[in-house]
Scaffold this motif. Structure first.
Motif, PDB file in Angstrom:
ATOM      1  N   GLY A 199      44.671  38.734  44.382  1.00  0.00           N
ATOM      2  CA  GLY A 199      44.025  39.452  45.473  1.00  0.00           C
ATOM      3  C   GLY A 199      44.997  40.042  46.469  1.00  0.00           C
ATOM      4  O   GLY A 199      44.873  41.216  46.862  1.00  0.00           O
ATOM      5  N   SER A 200      45.988  39.254  46.890  1.00  0.00           N
ATOM      6  CA  SER A 200      46.914  39.743  47.910  1.00  0.00           C
ATOM      7  C   SER A 200      47.735  40.920  47.397  1.00  0.00           C
ATOM      8  O   SER A 200      47.955  41.905  48.129  1.00  0.00           O
ATOM      9  CB  SER A 200      47.823  38.610  48.387  1.00  0.00           C
ATOM     10  OG  SER A 200      48.484  37.992  47.300  1.00  0.00           O
ATOM     11  N   ILE A 201      48.171  40.864  46.137  1.00  0.00           N
ATOM     12  CA  ILE A 201      48.953  41.984  45.604  1.00  0.00           C
ATOM     13  C   ILE A 201      48.060  43.185  45.337  1.00  0.00           C
ATOM     14  O   ILE A 201      48.470  44.335  45.546  1.00  0.00           O
ATOM     15  CB  ILE A 201      49.729  41.547  44.349  1.00  0.00           C
ATOM     16  CG1 ILE A 201      50.775  40.501  44.747  1.00  0.00           C
ATOM     17  CG2 ILE A 201      50.402  42.742  43.674  1.00  0.00           C
ATOM     18  CD1 ILE A 201      51.647  40.012  43.616  1.00  0.00           C
ATOM     19  N   ALA A 202      46.804  42.960  44.922  1.00  0.00           N
ATOM     20  CA  ALA A 202      45.873  44.076  44.738  1.00  0.00           C
ATOM     21  C   ALA A 202      45.646  44.820  46.049  1.00  0.00           C
ATOM     22  O   ALA A 202      45.577  46.060  46.071  1.00  0.00           O
ATOM     23  CB  ALA A 202      44.547  43.572  44.178  1.00  0.00           C
ATOM     24  N   ILE A 203      45.539  44.083  47.147  1.00  0.00           N
ATOM     25  CA  ILE A 203      45.375  44.727  48.456  1.00  0.00           C
ATOM     26  C   ILE A 203      46.562  45.640  48.746  1.00  0.00           C
ATOM     27  O   ILE A 203      46.400  46.803  49.137  1.00  0.00           O
ATOM     28  CB  ILE A 203      45.226  43.666  49.562  1.00  0.00           C
ATOM     29  CG1 ILE A 203      43.906  42.921  49.437  1.00  0.00           C
ATOM     30  CG2 ILE A 203      45.318  44.323  50.954  1.00  0.00           C
ATOM     31  CD1 ILE A 203      43.812  41.691  50.321  1.00  0.00           C
ATOM     32  N   ALA A 204      47.772  45.097  48.570  1.00  0.00           N
ATOM     33  CA  ALA A 204      48.978  45.878  48.860  1.00  0.00           C
ATOM     34  C   ALA A 204      49.072  47.112  47.976  1.00  0.00           C
ATOM     35  O   ALA A 204      49.427  48.203  48.445  1.00  0.00           O
ATOM     36  CB  ALA A 204      50.215  44.995  48.689  1.00  0.00           C
ATOM     37  N   LEU A 205      48.743  46.967  46.693  1.00  0.00           N
ATOM     38  CA  LEU A 205      48.812  48.104  45.764  1.00  0.00           C
ATOM     39  C   LEU A 205      47.805  49.172  46.130  1.00  0.00           C
ATOM     40  O   LEU A 205      48.139  50.375  46.193  1.00  0.00           O
ATOM     41  CB  LEU A 205      48.568  47.617  44.338  1.00  0.00           C
ATOM     42  CG  LEU A 205      49.681  46.808  43.672  1.00  0.00           C
ATOM     43  CD1 LEU A 205      49.180  46.168  42.389  1.00  0.00           C
ATOM     44  CD2 LEU A 205      50.899  47.695  43.383  1.00  0.00           C
ATOM     45  N   LEU A 206      46.551  48.777  46.359  1.00  0.00           N
ATOM     46  CA  LEU A 206      45.492  49.748  46.645  1.00  0.00           C
ATOM     47  C   LEU A 206      45.727  50.441  47.983  1.00  0.00           C
ATOM     48  O   LEU A 206      45.545  51.659  48.109  1.00  0.00           O
ATOM     49  CB  LEU A 206      44.136  49.047  46.627  1.00  0.00           C
ATOM     50  CG  LEU A 206      43.638  48.633  45.242  1.00  0.00           C
ATOM     51  CD1 LEU A 206      42.533  47.590  45.359  1.00  0.00           C
ATOM     52  CD2 LEU A 206      43.141  49.853  44.464  1.00  0.00           C
ATOM     53  N   ALA A 207      46.128  49.669  48.995  1.00  0.00           N
ATOM     54  CA  ALA A 207      46.426  50.272  50.299  1.00  0.00           C
ATOM     55  C   ALA A 207      47.591  51.233  50.185  1.00  0.00           C
ATOM     56  O   ALA A 207      47.592  52.305  50.812  1.00  0.00           O
ATOM     57  CB  ALA A 207      46.724  49.186  51.321  1.00  0.00           C
ATOM     58  N   GLY A 208      48.585  50.882  49.367  1.00  0.00           N
ATOM     59  CA  GLY A 208      49.724  51.769  49.166  1.00  0.00           C
ATOM     60  C   GLY A 208      49.350  53.082  48.511  1.00  0.00           C
ATOM     61  O   GLY A 208      50.028  54.096  48.699  1.00  0.00           O
ATOM     62  N   LEU A 209      48.257  53.065  47.740  1.00  0.00           N
ATOM     63  CA  LEU A 209      47.761  54.286  47.096  1.00  0.00           C
ATOM     64  C   LEU A 209      46.860  55.106  48.021  1.00  0.00           C
ATOM     65  O   LEU A 209      46.390  56.176  47.639  1.00  0.00           O
ATOM     66  CB  LEU A 209      46.993  53.926  45.822  1.00  0.00           C
ATOM     67  CG  LEU A 209      47.844  53.375  44.665  1.00  0.00           C
ATOM     68  CD1 LEU A 209      46.934  52.791  43.578  1.00  0.00           C
ATOM     69  CD2 LEU A 209      48.726  54.479  44.084  1.00  0.00           C
ATOM     70  N   GLY A 210      46.585  54.580  49.221  1.00  0.00           N
ATOM     71  CA  GLY A 210      45.788  55.316  50.194  1.00  0.00           C
ATOM     72  C   GLY A 210      44.328  54.942  50.236  1.00  0.00           C
ATOM     73  O   GLY A 210      43.535  55.617  50.898  1.00  0.00           O
ATOM     74  N   HIS A 211      43.942  53.862  49.565  1.00  0.00           N
ATOM     75  CA  HIS A 211      42.539  53.451  49.544  1.00  0.00           C
ATOM     76  C   HIS A 211      42.200  52.568  50.738  1.00  0.00           C
ATOM     77  O   HIS A 211      43.063  51.882  51.294  1.00  0.00           O
ATOM     78  CB  HIS A 211      42.231  52.696  48.253  1.00  0.00           C
ATOM     79  CG  HIS A 211      42.252  53.554  47.035  1.00  0.00           C
ATOM     80  ND1 HIS A 211      41.229  54.435  46.719  1.00  0.00           N
ATOM     81  CD2 HIS A 211      43.179  53.697  46.055  1.00  0.00           C
ATOM     82  CE1 HIS A 211      41.531  55.068  45.598  1.00  0.00           C
ATOM     83  NE2 HIS A 211      42.703  54.653  45.176  1.00  0.00           N
ATOM     84  N   THR A 212      40.928  52.608  51.136  1.00  0.00           N
ATOM     85  CA  THR A 212      40.411  51.755  52.191  1.00  0.00           C
ATOM     86  C   THR A 212      39.964  50.452  51.556  1.00  0.00           C
ATOM     87  O   THR A 212      39.012  50.412  50.777  1.00  0.00           O
ATOM     88  CB  THR A 212      39.220  52.418  52.905  1.00  0.00           C
ATOM     89  OG1 THR A 212      39.628  53.690  53.430  1.00  0.00           O
ATOM     90  CG2 THR A 212      38.716  51.541  54.037  1.00  0.00           C
ATOM     91  N   VAL A 213      40.667  49.357  51.869  1.00  0.00           N
ATOM     92  CA  VAL A 213      40.459  48.084  51.191  1.00  0.00           C
ATOM     93  C   VAL A 213      39.711  47.111  52.091  1.00  0.00           C
ATOM     94  O   VAL A 213      40.063  46.930  53.259  1.00  0.00           O
ATOM     95  CB  VAL A 213      41.801  47.457  50.769  1.00  0.00           C
ATOM     96  CG1 VAL A 213      41.571  46.148  50.012  1.00  0.00           C
ATOM     97  CG2 VAL A 213      42.601  48.435  49.913  1.00  0.00           C
ATOM     98  N   VAL A 214      38.679  46.480  51.528  1.00  0.00           N
ATOM     99  CA  VAL A 214      37.964  45.406  52.204  1.00  0.00           C
ATOM    100  C   VAL A 214      38.278  44.117  51.469  1.00  0.00           C
ATOM    101  O   VAL A 214      38.073  44.017  50.249  1.00  0.00           O
ATOM    102  CB  VAL A 214      36.446  45.669  52.226  1.00  0.00           C
ATOM    103  CG1 VAL A 214      35.708  44.489  52.854  1.00  0.00           C
ATOM    104  CG2 VAL A 214      36.143  46.956  52.983  1.00  0.00           C
ATOM    105  N   ALA A 215      38.782  43.122  52.189  1.00  0.00           N
ATOM    106  CA  ALA A 215      39.215  41.861  51.590  1.00  0.00           C
ATOM    107  C   ALA A 215      38.165  40.784  51.823  1.00  0.00           C
ATOM    108  O   ALA A 215      37.707  40.583  52.950  1.00  0.00           O
ATOM    109  CB  ALA A 215      40.547  41.421  52.196  1.00  0.00           C
TER     110      ALA A 215
END
Length: 333
Positions: free
Chosen positions: A167-183
């Motif tokens: 989960g933590s790495i998925a957040i970093a990857l998706l946010a790095g791609l410009g997506h709005t992430v809800v954890a």
């Protein structure tokens, strides 16, 4: 001789894991590549193996550790030679074949991936199977979004089990791609930490973990789920029309109490993500993207280093949800 964690099960001592010394001649004869392990890591599955909380270990005695990074010392495989730097994830290593929580390993060369340029062994294990699995999830969503014409910023992406390694790495990857992430997490006291990784919002896992309606208000353009059970069912039920869910874990349970409604009424796609037996080309693509697409400062913030013997106690902590992010294991400490 080399140091290793060794799991055994006997009538006298029962199931136990201990730090021991082994002779290289004891390594599995079925492998054709010998590797000096530099770094390993501790995953949820390793926690199950070390503690015996779930029957993931298929034969005894066994060295746990589902991944490692190191240097080839001897090879009978055509792809590898002494001095090559390699990574291993999955293929039953640490379950039915001796794994990476040791200073030496012998495995099949077909299971290995070359350490990408720009990565060292410690950083690769900070990513580990958890990060590699997260990348496989993100790649599945990216393929889906490319076909659907979905662009970053066009909607929210849900990540469940947010404090865990995937989960933590998925957040970093998706946010790095410009997506709005809800954890989604059960540890709301970690909200600031999750936001530092790139989460725009943090929600309590209880909003997803109980039985819910077959169809719910549309919210997510995509989901990375490592939890399963009711959480996965609710995530599917609240995914927007034409959205996608990448499922890779079962922290809540391996059941899926869902209906077909999201799939036949909203065209939601559920992608099953298997990191254990993924083909070589997909593995290499995932590691190539991880080498360039992950913010190293964010990874450093979620990584803690422990020694080989300390992994035994940490196994219980990871099962209890008391570990934030990633644990890398210095097998030579």
């Amino acid at each position: 001789m080399f140091k290793a964690l060794l799991i055994n099960k006997t009538d006298d001592a029962g199931y136990h894991c201990a730090l021991t010394e082994l002779d290289e001649a004891q390594l599995p004869a079925s492998g054709d590549v010998t590797v000096r392990v530099d770094w390993s890591t501790l995953n949820y599955k390793d926690g199950l193996a070390i503690t015996g909380k779930s029957p993931v270990v298929r034969s005894f005695p066994l060295v746990p550790g589902i991944d490692f990074a190191g240097t080839v010392t001897a090879s009978e495989h055509p792809r590898w030679k002494a001095g090559d730097r390699v990574i291993l994830n999955g293929f039953g290593v640490g379950e039915s074949h001796w794994g990476g929580l040791a200073q030496m390993a012998r495995v099949k060369g077909d299971w290995l991936v070359a350490l990408p340029d720009g990565l060292d062994a410690r950083y690769a294990m900070a990513i580990g199977t958890a990060g590699y699995t997260a990348m496989l999830c993100v790649m599945a969503l990216q393929r889906h979004w490319a076909e659907a014409g979905v662009k970053p910023g066009s909607g929210e992406v849900l990540v469940t089990g947010a404090n865990g390694g995937v989960g933590s790495i998925a957040i970093a990857l998706l946010a790095g791609l410009g997506h709005t992430v809800v954890a989604s997490t059960g540890r709301l006291d970690e909200a600031d930490f999750l936001k530092s990784l790139g989460a725009a919002e943090v929600i309590d896992r209880s909003t997803l973990s109980a039985a819910g309606k077959p169809l719910q208000k549309e919210r997510w353009i995509g989901v990375v789920d490592s939890v399963g059970s009711h959480t996965l069912a609710n995530a599917c039920a609240s995914t927007r029309y034409g959205g996608a869910v990448a499922a890779c874990g079962l922290a809540q349970g391996m059941d899926l109490p869902a209906s077909v409604a999201p799939f036949i009424l909203r065209g939601v796609t559920l992608y099953g993500i298997d990191s254990v037996m993924a083909p070589l080309a997909r593995r290499e693509a995932a590691w190539a993207q991880l080498a360039i697409g992950l913010d190293r400062s964010k990874l450093a913030a979620i990584t803690r280093e422990i020694g080989l013997e300390a992994a035994i106690g940490a196994a219980s902590d990871i099962l209890a949800g008391q570990v934030r992010g990633r644990l890398v294991v210095n097998v030579n400490a």
